[in-house]
Design a protein around this motif. Structure first.
Motif, mmCIF file in Angstrom:
data_model
loop_
_atom_site.group_PDB
_atom_site.id
_atom_site.type_symbol
_atom_site.label_atom_id
_atom_site.label_comp_id
_atom_site.label_asym_id
_atom_site.label_seq_id
_atom_site.Cartn_x
_atom_site.Cartn_y
_atom_site.Cartn_z
ATOM 1 N N VAL A 87 -10.916 58.683 23.770
ATOM 2 C CA VAL A 87 -11.648 57.850 24.721
ATOM 3 C C VAL A 87 -10.770 57.540 25.924
ATOM 4 O O VAL A 87 -11.224 57.561 27.075
ATOM 5 C CB VAL A 87 -12.128 56.548 24.045
ATOM 6 C CG1 VAL A 87 -12.786 55.630 25.063
ATOM 7 C CG2 VAL A 87 -13.098 56.858 22.912
ATOM 8 N N GLU A 88 -9.508 57.265 25.663
ATOM 9 C CA GLU A 88 -8.569 56.962 26.748
ATOM 10 C C GLU A 88 -8.473 58.126 27.724
ATOM 11 O O GLU A 88 -8.451 57.948 28.942
ATOM 12 C CB GLU A 88 -7.195 56.673 26.134
ATOM 13 C CG GLU A 88 -6.163 56.155 27.102
ATOM 14 C CD GLU A 88 -4.859 55.857 26.389
ATOM 15 O OE1 GLU A 88 -3.877 56.575 26.655
ATOM 16 O OE2 GLU A 88 -4.828 54.933 25.565
ATOM 17 N N ASN A 89 -8.455 59.354 27.203
ATOM 18 C CA ASN A 89 -8.378 60.532 28.047
ATOM 19 C C ASN A 89 -9.652 60.719 28.861
ATOM 20 O O ASN A 89 -9.619 61.160 30.007
ATOM 21 C CB ASN A 89 -8.139 61.774 27.173
ATOM 22 C CG ASN A 89 -8.019 63.048 27.986
ATOM 23 O OD1 ASN A 89 -7.118 63.183 28.796
ATOM 24 N ND2 ASN A 89 -8.937 63.972 27.775
ATOM 25 N N GLN A 90 -10.809 60.367 28.281
ATOM 26 C CA GLN A 90 -12.082 60.528 28.963
ATOM 27 C C GLN A 90 -12.282 59.489 30.060
ATOM 28 O O GLN A 90 -12.776 59.800 31.137
ATOM 29 C CB GLN A 90 -13.229 60.416 27.957
ATOM 30 C CG GLN A 90 -13.322 61.566 26.977
ATOM 31 C CD GLN A 90 -14.171 62.704 27.508
ATOM 32 O OE1 GLN A 90 -15.193 62.492 28.128
ATOM 33 N NE2 GLN A 90 -13.735 63.919 27.270
ATOM 34 N N LEU A 91 -11.912 58.247 29.772
ATOM 35 C CA LEU A 91 -12.236 57.161 30.697
ATOM 36 C C LEU A 91 -11.019 56.520 31.335
ATOM 37 O O LEU A 91 -11.139 55.493 32.004
ATOM 38 C CB LEU A 91 -13.042 56.090 29.949
ATOM 39 C CG LEU A 91 -14.400 56.551 29.416
ATOM 40 C CD1 LEU A 91 -15.090 55.414 28.693
ATOM 41 C CD2 LEU A 91 -15.280 57.066 30.528
ATOM 42 N N SER A 92 -9.849 57.100 31.122
ATOM 43 C CA SER A 92 -8.622 56.591 31.711
ATOM 44 C C SER A 92 -8.436 55.126 31.345
ATOM 45 O O SER A 92 -8.627 54.741 30.197
ATOM 46 C CB SER A 92 -8.645 56.805 33.229
ATOM 47 O OG SER A 92 -7.399 56.477 33.792
ATOM 48 N N ASP A 93 -8.090 54.275 32.312
ATOM 49 C CA ASP A 93 -7.815 52.869 31.997
ATOM 50 C C ASP A 93 -8.928 51.955 32.492
ATOM 51 O O ASP A 93 -8.699 50.775 32.761
ATOM 52 C CB ASP A 93 -6.476 52.449 32.614
ATOM 53 C CG ASP A 93 -6.454 52.641 34.122
ATOM 54 O OD1 ASP A 93 -7.422 53.207 34.654
ATOM 55 O OD2 ASP A 93 -5.468 52.225 34.754
ATOM 56 N N ASN A 94 -10.139 52.487 32.617
ATOM 57 C CA ASN A 94 -11.257 51.690 33.109
ATOM 58 C C ASN A 94 -11.743 50.757 31.998
ATOM 59 O O ASN A 94 -12.498 51.149 31.113
ATOM 60 C CB ASN A 94 -12.392 52.598 33.575
ATOM 61 C CG ASN A 94 -13.436 51.832 34.363
ATOM 62 O OD1 ASN A 94 -13.811 50.736 33.993
ATOM 63 N ND2 ASN A 94 -13.899 52.434 35.439
ATOM 64 N N GLU A 95 -11.305 49.510 32.028
ATOM 65 C CA GLU A 95 -11.604 48.564 30.950
ATOM 66 C C GLU A 95 -13.099 48.290 30.832
ATOM 67 O O GLU A 95 -13.627 48.163 29.721
ATOM 68 C CB GLU A 95 -10.849 47.253 31.185
ATOM 69 C CG GLU A 95 -9.325 47.410 31.085
ATOM 70 C CD GLU A 95 -8.612 46.080 31.268
ATOM 71 O OE1 GLU A 95 -9.315 45.038 31.342
ATOM 72 O OE2 GLU A 95 -7.374 46.087 31.330
ATOM 73 N N THR A 96 -13.783 48.189 31.964
ATOM 74 C CA THR A 96 -15.214 47.882 31.924
ATOM 75 C C THR A 96 -15.995 49.023 31.296
ATOM 76 O O THR A 96 -16.889 48.808 30.464
ATOM 77 C CB THR A 96 -15.752 47.597 33.340
ATOM 78 O OG1 THR A 96 -14.958 46.589 33.940
ATOM 79 C CG2 THR A 96 -17.203 47.144 33.278
ATOM 80 N N ALA A 97 -15.647 50.257 31.680
ATOM 81 C CA ALA A 97 -16.327 51.408 31.097
ATOM 82 C C ALA A 97 -16.072 51.478 29.599
ATOM 83 O O ALA A 97 -16.987 51.759 28.810
ATOM 84 C CB ALA A 97 -15.855 52.693 31.778
ATOM 85 N N ASN A 98 -14.853 51.203 29.182
ATOM 86 C CA ASN A 98 -14.548 51.197 27.763
ATOM 87 C C ASN A 98 -15.340 50.124 27.029
ATOM 88 O O ASN A 98 -15.769 50.312 25.892
ATOM 89 C CB ASN A 98 -13.052 50.991 27.540
ATOM 90 C CG ASN A 98 -12.270 52.285 27.595
ATOM 91 O OD1 ASN A 98 -12.277 53.055 26.639
ATOM 92 N ND2 ASN A 98 -11.612 52.530 28.711
#
Length: 496
Positions: A87-98
């Motif tokens: 998930v980290e690789n897909q969405l980088s560090d976008n906390e809201t998206a996570n």
């Protein structure tokens, strides 16, 4: 052909619950799309098929080893899914998206866990188990190799075993990072255990236990054999842990990007190579395949439309070509298809000095240590190579003898015309894909259409067109969508 889902073995939900799922999913999806970018940088071996192999010999158990076995509560497992490198690789560090992904997963658990609790009502409760394992297969070069994978499945806490309703095979695409191989990092597809499924995820060659090797996923037939071996080993491991398919249970295959043609080639390998006993063990009934390089010859031809559009993917052509015997290249040698600088540049890998061309065709160039002699990182160098090779006059001249020889050789490796699939095949692609042209997926559908088992849907952009959309966030969310609805075919009916 019925559109009923082969996975629909659960109690029908009422309209209110379905609306809850739709609202939860689409709200999450639209917010994720608004918050994330739209660039997906994803980045056939000659195994002779012997008709005699399809007979039913004495079955050979694939040698396998359990590397680890872990147990989690469903809630704890879902937390791990939303806090891992995939998930980290897909969405980088976008906390809201996570957070949106986390909320969607929580919705899934709320809706599905009560039904799973009922399944285990006669036992002492249940847990989610994950098993990482290794198994013996054959490498792209035809030599023995140890590969790895992961299994996720529901099981009784008291160890009494369980009969699952289905197996879900998921073939990953190139993630570039070795530490996001399925055996090392959880994926949303793992959540199919909430539908009483055992999820089997093989590592492609070059990942997991073979991470010290180059990325060798360019021989679709070799990867198909490895996938079949992985499935058969995983089924034995499940059996050893008291988990088996119910009577009439089935397998569904999933693949995206490079995983798309691999899972499709696995379906063909299943039909043509596996014995009747092996087929019965797996019982493949449907395959969902999207966004993959199915027809490489058409991808090359489409360079005439836009020579720069697909260079990102076609820079890997040396690896595709390295599996083609030179006698099929129309009198040319493999070296004739590559620029002079590749032959002139010398590199040293593992103490051995060779030309850059030799390192590429020997699959050594993707090792852990990139040759310092080249002076450029992999991406920059391969973009340079693509620009050099794919602006050459002969390659853009479809009548040039060298181009004709290349296209004929590649087409032979990607010929699907002789196959009548026994499973339902669902193909999809988006016209927004900037790496792999969706037209060749549509043409693949036309090739397979006479079988009556193949269905095609070109996806649209926007919140309603997210099945294997060319977008990191939507790829991730479409997995959750498919899990929430358990009926991906519905997307084909509605015309997403």
């Amino acid at each position: 052909m019925s559109w009923d889902s082969p996975l629909s073995n659960v109690t029908a939900e009422n309209n209110t619950t379905k609306n809850m799922k739709r609202i939860a999913f689409f709200l999450s999806m639209m917010i994720v799309l608004a918050l994330t970018g739209c660039d997906n940088n994803d980045d056939v071996n000659n195994i002779n098929i012997d008709p005699e192999e399809h007979k039913d010999p004495e079955e050979v158990i694939i040698t396998h080893t359990v590397l680890s076995m872990d147990s989690y509560s469903p809630e704890d497992f879902c937390v791990k899914v939303t806090n891992n490198k995939f998930v980290e690789n897909q969405l980088s560090d976008n906390e809201t998206a996570n957070k949106m992904i986390t909320d969607a997963i929580k919705t899934l658990v709320v809706l599905r866990k009560p039904q799973m609790d009922k399944t285990f009502a006669q036992d002492s409760g249940w847990q989610v188990q994950t098993c990482t394992f290794s198994y013996e297969s054959v490498s792209v070069s035809g030599k023995p190799i140890t590969l790895s994978g992961r299994i996720t499945f529901p099981n009784a806490k008291d160890g009494s075993g369980h009969k699952v309703k289905s197996l879900s095979l998921y073939v990953h695409y190139f993630l570039n990072l070795k530490d996001v191989a399925p055996s090392l990092s959880l994926t949303p597809v793992d959540l199919r255990y909430l539908f009483d499924s055992a999820v089997i995820e093989p590592d492609l060659e070059g990942y997991g236990t073979s991470a010290d090797r180059p990325c060798c996923g360019f021989s679709m037939l070799a990867q198909a054999r490895q996938t079949a071996d992985c499935m058969l080993a995983a089924i034995e491991i499940l059996k050893e842990n008291g988990v088996e398919l119910i009577e009439g249970g089935h397998t569904t295959g999933w693949g995206y990007s490079l995983g798309g043609p691999i899972v499709l080639e696995f379906a063909r390998y299943y039909d043509k190579q596996l014995s009747a006993t092996q087929q019965k063990k797996i019982n493949l009934t449907s395959v969902y395949s999207g966004g993959g390089p199915f027809l490489l010859d058409r991808m090359i031809e489409l360079l005439n439309v836009d020579k720069n559009l697909y260079a990102t993917t076609l820079r890997y052509l040396p690896h595709f070509l390295s599996s083609i015997p030179e006698e099929e290249l129309g009198g040319y040698q493999l070296r004739d298809f590559f620029p002079a600088w590749m032959h002139e540049t010398k590199v040293t890998i593992d103490g051995e000095t060779m030309s850059f061309f030799e390192s590429v065709t020997n699959n050594k160039v993707f090792g852990e240590s990139w040759p310092s002699e080249l002076g450029l990182d992999q991406k920059v160098l391969y973009n340079h190579f693509a620009a050099d090779m794919f602006t050459a006059d002969y390659l853009l001249d479809l009548s040039h003898p060298k181009t004709v020889a290349l296209l004929n050789a590649v087409k032979k490796q990607y010929d699907w015309a002789d196959w009548m699939p026994s499973a339902d095949i669902y193909l999809t692609h988006t016209p927004n894909d900037k790496n792999i042209p969706y037209q060749q997926t549509q043409e693949l559908y036309e090739q397979l259409k006479p079988s009556g088992r193949v269905f095609w849907r070109k996806t649209s952009s926007g919140p309603l067109g997210l099945i294997w959309e060319d977008h990191a966030a939507s790829t991730l969310m479409s997995c959750i969508y498919a899990i929430l609805y358990e009926e991906p075919q519905e997307a084909f009916r509605r015309g997403f």
